[in-house]
Scaffold this motif. Sequence first.
Motif, PDB file in Angstrom:
ATOM      1  N   LEU A 108       0.825  -1.210   0.000  1.00  0.00           N
ATOM      2  CA  LEU A 108       0.000   0.000   0.000  1.00  0.00           C
ATOM      3  C   LEU A 108       0.861   1.263   0.000  1.00  0.00           C
ATOM      4  O   LEU A 108       0.513   2.263  -0.638  1.00  0.00           O
ATOM      5  N   MET A 109       2.005   1.228   0.696  1.00  0.00           N
ATOM      6  CA  MET A 109       2.898   2.381   0.712  1.00  0.00           C
ATOM      7  C   MET A 109       3.508   2.617  -0.672  1.00  0.00           C
ATOM      8  O   MET A 109       3.621   3.761  -1.134  1.00  0.00           O
ATOM      9  N   LEU A 110       3.874   1.541  -1.361  1.00  0.00           N
ATOM     10  CA  LEU A 110       4.412   1.666  -2.715  1.00  0.00           C
ATOM     11  C   LEU A 110       3.347   2.172  -3.679  1.00  0.00           C
ATOM     12  O   LEU A 110       3.627   2.983  -4.572  1.00  0.00           O
ATOM     13  N   LEU A 111       2.113   1.695  -3.495  1.00  0.00           N
ATOM     14  CA  LEU A 111       1.006   2.191  -4.321  1.00  0.00           C
ATOM     15  C   LEU A 111       0.802   3.685  -4.100  1.00  0.00           C
ATOM     16  O   LEU A 111       0.560   4.446  -5.047  1.00  0.00           O
ATOM     17  N   PHE A 112       0.888   4.107  -2.838  1.00  0.00           N
ATOM     18  CA  PHE A 112       0.756   5.528  -2.526  1.00  0.00           C
ATOM     19  C   PHE A 112       1.827   6.353  -3.249  1.00  0.00           C
ATOM     20  O   PHE A 112       1.546   7.396  -3.847  1.00  0.00           O
ATOM     21  N   THR A 113       3.066   5.883  -3.198  1.00  0.00           N
ATOM     22  CA  THR A 113       4.172   6.594  -3.854  1.00  0.00           C
ATOM     23  C   THR A 113       3.937   6.713  -5.349  1.00  0.00           C
ATOM     24  O   THR A 113       4.166   7.777  -5.943  1.00  0.00           O
ATOM     25  N   GLY A 131      -2.028   1.631   6.356  1.00  0.00           N
ATOM     26  CA  GLY A 131      -1.711   1.452   4.936  1.00  0.00           C
ATOM     27  C   GLY A 131      -2.827   1.973   4.048  1.00  0.00           C
ATOM     28  O   GLY A 131      -2.585   2.677   3.057  1.00  0.00           O
ATOM     29  N   LEU A 132      -4.069   1.640   4.400  1.00  0.00           N
ATOM     30  CA  LEU A 132      -5.223   2.147   3.644  1.00  0.00           C
ATOM     31  C   LEU A 132      -5.366   3.652   3.813  1.00  0.00           C
ATOM     32  O   LEU A 132      -5.745   4.355   2.871  1.00  0.00           O
ATOM     33  N   GLU A 133      -5.077   4.144   5.016  1.00  0.00           N
ATOM     34  CA  GLU A 133      -5.138   5.588   5.264  1.00  0.00           C
ATOM     35  C   GLU A 133      -4.160   6.334   4.367  1.00  0.00           C
ATOM     36  O   GLU A 133      -4.507   7.358   3.754  1.00  0.00           O
ATOM     37  N   LEU A 134      -2.936   5.838   4.259  1.00  0.00           N
ATOM     38  CA  LEU A 134      -1.916   6.504   3.459  1.00  0.00           C
ATOM     39  C   LEU A 134      -2.203   6.389   1.968  1.00  0.00           C
ATOM     40  O   LEU A 134      -2.102   7.374   1.227  1.00  0.00           O
ATOM     41  N   SER A 135      -2.578   5.196   1.521  1.00  0.00           N
ATOM     42  CA  SER A 135      -2.782   4.972   0.079  1.00  0.00           C
ATOM     43  C   SER A 135      -4.066   5.603  -0.430  1.00  0.00           C
ATOM     44  O   SER A 135      -4.161   5.920  -1.619  1.00  0.00           O
ATOM     45  N   ILE A 182      -6.791  13.889  -4.733  1.00  0.00           N
ATOM     46  CA  ILE A 182      -7.002  12.921  -3.659  1.00  0.00           C
ATOM     47  C   ILE A 182      -5.870  12.953  -2.644  1.00  0.00           C
ATOM     48  O   ILE A 182      -6.097  12.810  -1.442  1.00  0.00           O
ATOM     49  N   TYR A 183      -4.647  13.170  -3.108  1.00  0.00           N
ATOM     50  CA  TYR A 183      -3.486  13.076  -2.217  1.00  0.00           C
ATOM     51  C   TYR A 183      -3.001  14.429  -1.690  1.00  0.00           C
ATOM     52  O   TYR A 183      -2.228  14.457  -0.734  1.00  0.00           O
ATOM     53  N   LEU A 198      -6.863   4.393  -1.228  1.00  0.00           N
ATOM     54  CA  LEU A 198      -7.347   3.663  -2.401  1.00  0.00           C
ATOM     55  C   LEU A 198      -8.850   3.810  -2.586  1.00  0.00           C
ATOM     56  O   LEU A 198      -9.342   4.016  -3.705  1.00  0.00           O
ATOM     57  N   ILE A 199      -9.596   3.679  -1.491  1.00  0.00           N
ATOM     58  CA  ILE A 199     -11.057   3.740  -1.601  1.00  0.00           C
ATOM     59  C   ILE A 199     -11.517   5.129  -2.051  1.00  0.00           C
ATOM     60  O   ILE A 199     -12.299   5.239  -3.005  1.00  0.00           O
ATOM     61  N   PRO A 200     -11.058   6.243  -1.416  1.00  0.00           N
ATOM     62  CA  PRO A 200     -11.438   7.564  -1.933  1.00  0.00           C
ATOM     63  C   PRO A 200     -10.997   7.784  -3.383  1.00  0.00           C
ATOM     64  O   PRO A 200     -11.704   8.443  -4.152  1.00  0.00           O
ATOM     65  N   LEU A 201      -9.830   7.227  -3.753  1.00  0.00           N
ATOM     66  CA  LEU A 201      -9.332   7.387  -5.125  1.00  0.00           C
ATOM     67  C   LEU A 201     -10.267   6.715  -6.127  1.00  0.00           C
ATOM     68  O   LEU A 201     -10.635   7.312  -7.153  1.00  0.00           O
ATOM     69  N   ILE A 202     -10.682   5.492  -5.830  1.00  0.00           N
ATOM     70  CA  ILE A 202     -11.577   4.757  -6.739  1.00  0.00           C
ATOM     71  C   ILE A 202     -12.925   5.460  -6.836  1.00  0.00           C
ATOM     72  O   ILE A 202     -13.466   5.647  -7.937  1.00  0.00           O
ATOM     73  N   ILE A 203     -13.475   5.864  -5.696  1.00  0.00           N
ATOM     74  CA  ILE A 203     -14.777   6.541  -5.692  1.00  0.00           C
ATOM     75  C   ILE A 203     -14.703   7.843  -6.479  1.00  0.00           C
ATOM     76  O   ILE A 203     -15.607   8.168  -7.258  1.00  0.00           O
ATOM     77  N   PHE A 204     -13.624   8.596  -6.298  1.00  0.00           N
ATOM     78  CA  PHE A 204     -13.478   9.873  -7.000  1.00  0.00           C
ATOM     79  C   PHE A 204     -13.457   9.679  -8.513  1.00  0.00           C
ATOM     80  O   PHE A 204     -14.165  10.379  -9.249  1.00  0.00           O
TER      81      PHE A 204
END
Length: 710
Positions: A20-25, A517-521, A36-37, A523-529
């Motif tokens: 998840l951290m790598l996905l965030f990066t 991990g989910l907080e940093l990445s 989103i970020y 992912l859910i807000p990104l997909i919804i957006f």
Amino acid sequence: MDFASFLTSLGTSLIIFVILMLLFTWLSGKPGNHEIYFPNRIFKGMEPSSRTRNPISWIKEAVSSSENDIIAVSGVDTAVYFVFLSTAFSMMVLAGIVLLPSLLPLSITDHSITQNNTTSNGTFSELDKFSMGHIEQKSPRLWGHLIAVYWVSLVTYFLLWKAYKHVSEIRATALMSSEVRAEQFAVLVRDIPPPLEGETRKEQVNSYFKAIYPDTFYRSMVVTDNTKVNKIWEELEGYRKKLVRAETVYAQSKTIDKPEGIRPMNRIGFLGLCGKNVDTIEHCNEKINGLITKLETEQKVTLRDKQLSSALVFFSSRVAAASAAQNLHARMVDTWTVEDAPEPRQLIWSNLSLQFYMREVRKYIVYITVALMVVFYMIPITMISAFTTLGKLVKLMPFIKPVVNIAPIRTVLEAYLPQLALIIFLALLPKLLMFLTKLEGIPSESHAVRGASGKYFYFVVFNVFIGVTLSGTLFGNFKDLEKSSLTKIADLLGKGLPDNATFFLTYVALKFFVGYGLELSRLIPLIIFHLKKKYLCKTEAEVKEAWAPGDFGYATRVPGDLLILTITLCYSVIAPLILPFGAVYFGLGWLVLRNQALKVYVPSFESYGRMWPHMHARFLAALVLYQVTMIGYFTLKLFYFTPLLFPLLIFSLIFAVVCKKKFYGFFEHTALEVVCHELKESPNVERVYRSFVPPSLSSDKLDGDHYGDA
């Protein structure tokens, strides 16, 4: 849970966090994801992201940021929250430095507990050897654990005292600011008695406060019943948004081949599925014109005829406002109640006019309701605890046995099933608790958040910590209990405490690795957006609404942190291995949430740290629960010197009283010495006054005379 399942849970949680951290990066570096970020920076007109591609550059930014940086970007409340995180982290570290090297050898080298006498249902777990359960009853080794209880308590007292002083300084510095803040020039007045015959409510309030504050009173705003005008205003805003959307769609339909475009159409029947088909733009314009006239008429009626028994009173000096908020204005407690005014955006208008005794009755009804919820929610929590091992689940549902017998599936399910079930179950509560809290008649959003947070804390501690610890042990040994005496039940509970520590070890690990991990990445807000942007959003306003990040959500975040704190405290001496997990939870939380505070979340209110006394009180409640737990556990160990722990409960009570007497008054009211400093410009009190006007009553056509009615 056996040792293999524990390592599986810990290892897979760590792998998930790294992924998840790598996905965030990777995702945060793409310009299309900046909303989103980096929404906080975008709102403030700053550069969204740094130019470096270093995957850990965000860590350097978070660590190098100062407390003043946090306050400038995210407010005082956020800075105070980080004081809580750092205090909890420091407590875990200082406790772990002493407890781990001193208590673990005492447990490991006690060979009086044999493999056939363990808490692992006949299968010896390597983790059992590191717990207090591995020490024989009446053993002199228990002296080390008793001293450790004192060490943890003293460290907590020291850190909480230091933190309270620090937060008081943060609050004082913020309130001394030379910036003009609207809420510092106003007070909220409730329980206004009926006016004299021939006197309006406005005249009554003005004459009362002019007599008391002849030099600094500016004007008043009587609270009105805005139910009907709000409904009209919301309908008007809905049609305005619909018009902008229709015009955008129409403009996008114009092409070189079809320059006239396609006029959007819609049906005006039920949910737009039936009825007459009309031109959307013309229909919206027609509705808007009609609603504007209707709104202006209702605004005048509301300001004139729907005045209630509360008001906002404004002063030309913030010292006068602060003084008025903490003085007794009437002989009777149920008349002329005056308190600090919250920020304009925080006001819960529907609660302002509730009378004193109505608020008191509502408060106790809500308290009783929540207490019943806490008690009766123990039933489903108990059922969840019955499924904490697959063996119990297979007995209730034999048809899943073929699936469970597959070794990899069994290991993963045993590692994650109980923790995930508990986390999902608890996610259903916060909105209900917030609804009940607002029913008490609380006047501001920040106060409602504090109230809901407190209720949620007691709920999760009672049901998660106490419920899982006790009922999980009772379920696992139910057949033994049928034939056992009271002494045997106490013995089973004593043996179960260290065993449940393994459950909580994995629970904490899941919370900090997967949760953060989910907080940093994101992912859910990104997909919804991206789904909303592609299929639903047509206007810039809709796109902005889709990526708006919201705030930290303290009503659920703080109780969740306090639950981890309570679990770690209560098991710190029983199973010291939990301390590194607690330290990682709060340390990693500080790091990840630092990044979110600087770049993501946008505060929805500012209470200048008034959440701290709430957090401090619950921190102490966790400490007292820890001390009571240890007294009970030492009693089960038949340790003769257990009474030596009772003074700690007295010390905790004295510490709580001293802290409240010394510090709390400044958080309840604004100290005059911090608001007596000069402002950098003369305040425009009329602008302050108008900032409190509700949007549904704000209109260019309503001049000062109209507002003067209310």
